[in-house]
Design a protein around this motif. Structure first.
Motif, PDB file in Angstrom:
ATOM      1  N   PRO A 195       0.888  -1.181  -0.032  1.00  0.00           N
ATOM      2  CA  PRO A 195       0.067  -0.116   0.036  1.00  0.00           C
ATOM      3  C   PRO A 195       0.767   1.310  -0.104  1.00  0.00           C
ATOM      4  O   PRO A 195       0.392   2.173  -0.458  1.00  0.00           O
ATOM      5  N   ARG A 196       2.167   1.061   0.460  1.00  0.00           N
ATOM      6  CA  ARG A 196       2.847   2.318   0.596  1.00  0.00           C
ATOM      7  C   ARG A 196       3.627   2.704  -0.870  1.00  0.00           C
ATOM      8  O   ARG A 196       3.467   3.931  -1.423  1.00  0.00           O
ATOM      9  N   ILE A 197       3.673   1.765  -1.782  1.00  0.00           N
ATOM     10  CA  ILE A 197       3.891   2.077  -3.141  1.00  0.00           C
ATOM     11  C   ILE A 197       2.856   2.448  -3.782  1.00  0.00           C
ATOM     12  O   ILE A 197       3.019   3.424  -4.817  1.00  0.00           O
ATOM     13  N   LEU A 198       1.613   2.184  -3.553  1.00  0.00           N
ATOM     14  CA  LEU A 198       0.427   2.754  -4.389  1.00  0.00           C
ATOM     15  C   LEU A 198       0.104   4.129  -3.884  1.00  0.00           C
ATOM     16  O   LEU A 198      -0.772   4.786  -4.331  1.00  0.00           O
ATOM     17  N   ALA A 199       0.734   4.628  -2.833  1.00  0.00           N
ATOM     18  CA  ALA A 199       0.444   5.950  -2.199  1.00  0.00           C
ATOM     19  C   ALA A 199       0.808   6.923  -3.240  1.00  0.00           C
ATOM     20  O   ALA A 199       1.579   7.132  -4.132  1.00  0.00           O
ATOM     21  N   GLY A 200      -0.375   7.779  -3.392  1.00  0.00           N
ATOM     22  CA  GLY A 200      -0.204   9.135  -4.493  1.00  0.00           C
ATOM     23  C   GLY A 200      -0.760   8.499  -5.884  1.00  0.00           C
ATOM     24  O   GLY A 200      -0.375   9.375  -6.688  1.00  0.00           O
ATOM     25  N   THR A 201      -1.086   7.427  -5.828  1.00  0.00           N
ATOM     26  CA  THR A 201      -1.392   6.913  -7.214  1.00  0.00           C
ATOM     27  C   THR A 201      -2.801   6.545  -7.705  1.00  0.00           C
ATOM     28  O   THR A 201      -3.552   6.562  -6.346  1.00  0.00           O
ATOM     29  N   ALA A 202      -3.298   6.297  -8.644  1.00  0.00           N
ATOM     30  CA  ALA A 202      -4.747   5.913  -8.827  1.00  0.00           C
ATOM     31  C   ALA A 202      -4.916   4.351  -8.754  1.00  0.00           C
ATOM     32  O   ALA A 202      -6.067   3.869  -9.011  1.00  0.00           O
ATOM     33  N   TRP A 203      -3.610   3.605  -8.537  1.00  0.00           N
ATOM     34  CA  TRP A 203      -3.848   2.127  -8.643  1.00  0.00           C
ATOM     35  C   TRP A 203      -4.462   1.607  -7.097  1.00  0.00           C
ATOM     36  O   TRP A 203      -4.122   2.004  -6.131  1.00  0.00           O
ATOM     37  N   THR A 204      -5.394   0.584  -7.315  1.00  0.00           N
ATOM     38  CA  THR A 204      -6.057   0.072  -6.316  1.00  0.00           C
ATOM     39  C   THR A 204      -5.888  -1.613  -6.680  1.00  0.00           C
ATOM     40  O   THR A 204      -6.180  -2.068  -5.466  1.00  0.00           O
ATOM     41  N   ARG A 205      -5.476  -2.066  -7.334  1.00  0.00           N
ATOM     42  CA  ARG A 205      -5.156  -3.409  -7.795  1.00  0.00           C
ATOM     43  C   ARG A 205      -3.787  -3.829  -7.203  1.00  0.00           C
ATOM     44  O   ARG A 205      -2.839  -3.633  -8.215  1.00  0.00           O
ATOM     45  N   ALA A 206      -3.554  -4.391  -6.160  1.00  0.00           N
ATOM     46  CA  ALA A 206      -2.180  -4.822  -5.902  1.00  0.00           C
ATOM     47  C   ALA A 206      -2.115  -5.730  -4.764  1.00  0.00           C
ATOM     48  O   ALA A 206      -2.769  -5.981  -4.086  1.00  0.00           O
ATOM     49  N   ALA A 207      -0.663  -6.546  -4.838  1.00  0.00           N
ATOM     50  CA  ALA A 207      -0.766  -7.734  -3.825  1.00  0.00           C
ATOM     51  C   ALA A 207       0.723  -8.170  -4.085  1.00  0.00           C
ATOM     52  O   ALA A 207       1.495  -7.883  -5.017  1.00  0.00           O
ATOM     53  N   ALA A 208       1.348  -8.659  -2.856  1.00  0.00           N
ATOM     54  CA  ALA A 208       2.600  -9.113  -2.777  1.00  0.00           C
ATOM     55  C   ALA A 208       2.533 -10.645  -3.379  1.00  0.00           C
ATOM     56  O   ALA A 208       1.613 -11.307  -3.340  1.00  0.00           O
ATOM     57  N   CYS A 209       3.666 -11.069  -3.749  1.00  0.00           N
ATOM     58  CA  CYS A 209       4.013 -12.373  -4.374  1.00  0.00           C
ATOM     59  C   CYS A 209       5.477 -12.729  -3.994  1.00  0.00           C
ATOM     60  O   CYS A 209       6.465 -11.890  -3.648  1.00  0.00           O
ATOM     61  N   PHE A 210       5.729 -13.830  -4.125  1.00  0.00           N
ATOM     62  CA  PHE A 210       7.023 -14.508  -3.695  1.00  0.00           C
ATOM     63  C   PHE A 210       7.633 -15.470  -4.671  1.00  0.00           C
ATOM     64  O   PHE A 210       6.927 -16.360  -5.293  1.00  0.00           O
ATOM     65  N   ALA A 211       8.769 -15.378  -4.810  1.00  0.00           N
ATOM     66  CA  ALA A 211       9.794 -16.280  -5.629  1.00  0.00           C
ATOM     67  C   ALA A 211      10.066 -17.619  -5.188  1.00  0.00           C
ATOM     68  O   ALA A 211       9.898 -18.514  -6.144  1.00  0.00           O
ATOM     69  N   THR A 212       9.926 -17.558  -3.977  1.00  0.00           N
ATOM     70  CA  THR A 212      10.068 -19.179  -3.235  1.00  0.00           C
ATOM     71  C   THR A 212       9.132 -19.759  -2.496  1.00  0.00           C
ATOM     72  O   THR A 212       9.196 -20.636  -1.933  1.00  0.00           O
ATOM     73  N   THR A 213       7.788 -18.899  -2.508  1.00  0.00           N
ATOM     74  CA  THR A 213       7.010 -19.355  -1.279  1.00  0.00           C
ATOM     75  C   THR A 213       5.424 -18.882  -1.911  1.00  0.00           C
ATOM     76  O   THR A 213       5.617 -17.854  -2.966  1.00  0.00           O
ATOM     77  N   ALA A 214       4.490 -19.265  -1.317  1.00  0.00           N
ATOM     78  CA  ALA A 214       3.185 -18.689  -1.912  1.00  0.00           C
ATOM     79  C   ALA A 214       3.003 -17.348  -1.165  1.00  0.00           C
ATOM     80  O   ALA A 214       3.333 -17.236  -0.163  1.00  0.00           O
TER      81      ALA A 214
END
Length: 247
Positions: A151-170
């Motif tokens: 959510p901090r990366i999205l701050a100040g943008t109109a982006w609302t669809r975002a999520a974390a993911c990982f290279a080695t785990t779910a």
């Protein structure tokens, strides 16, 4: 001036060491006369112990160590402190001051946003979906730290669809990108919460590229914010060391 030892994770991929070395070149350019040395925790040389041994042999009595790590996982909590303790035991006249990790510094969060927009998307486009990819850890707390960055990366943008993911785990890169698309994102960007290129990031990037409709951002070392945060950690460590000696 107290030498700066920047401690990187290490990688079998030579691009990783080159990317970190380039960031340190920027630190040197912005701090003329500062002795900046690169050490690795694993897979590359010189090791942390080798660099500290060399500094002690050169007659240095103080050194500032800056861990080039984004998360507080095993290397930050256990591995590095043990290596520094061993070096102090070998060189009792060498004072080793260690800064906090780079972590989720605001400058790095802003850098991630910049690198997303560098793929050609607009901060004003609400149809953009963002998947923030970290290496991943067996410690849920460490992965939670990445989730809190989103959510901090999205701050100040109109982006609302975002999520974390990982290279080695779910959750995996593929599953997260599919989820963002199903939630209505028309343009999806995979951005690394990873400092430098390497084999794990290649795996994540390939998964995204195989989908055909995903843009991929650069790793954080492509942004000058990394050098700025390293310098800030070094400066803070010098100040802390001074305060401890005065006290």
């Amino acid at each position: 001036m107290m030498p700066l030892v920047a401690v990187a994770h290490g990688s079998r991929d030579p691009r990783s060491a080159r990317a970190v070395a380039a960031a340190l070149d920027t630190v040197r350019a912005e701090n003329p006369g500062l002795d900046v040395r690169l050490a690795f925790l694993d897979l590359n040389t010189p090791s942390v112990g080798q660099v500290l041994d060399a500094l002690a042999a050169d007659g240095h009595r103080q050194v500032a160590v800056v861990p080039l790590l984004l998360g507080s996982a095993f290397h930050a909590r256990v591995d590095l402190p043990a290596l520094l303790h061993e070096a102090q035991q070998r060189h009792p006249l060498l004072e080793v001051l260690c800064s906090p990790i780079l972590g989720d510094d605001d400058l790095l969060v802003d850098a991630a946003r910049d690198l997303i927009t560098a793929t050609g998307v607009s901060v004003d486009d609400p149809s953009v979906g963002v998947a923030v990819c970290a290496v991943g850890s067996r410690r849920p707390e460490a992965n939670r730290t990445t989730e809190l960055v989103v959510p901090r990366i999205l701050a100040g943008t109109a982006w609302t669809r975002a999520a974390a993911c990982f290279a080695t785990t779910a959750p995996s890169v593929e599953a997260t990108l599919d989820t963002l698309t199903s939630r209505g994102a028309r343009t999806v960007v995979l951005t690394p919460w990873i400092l430098a290129p390497g084999l794990l990031w290649d795996r994540a990037r390939t998964a995204a590229e195989n989908l055909g409709h995903v843009r991929v951002a650069q790793t954080l070392t492509r942004h000058d914010a990394v050098a700025r945060v390293i310098t800030e950690r070094y400066t803070e460590t010098l100040r802390r060391g001074h305060e401890l000696r005065v006290a």
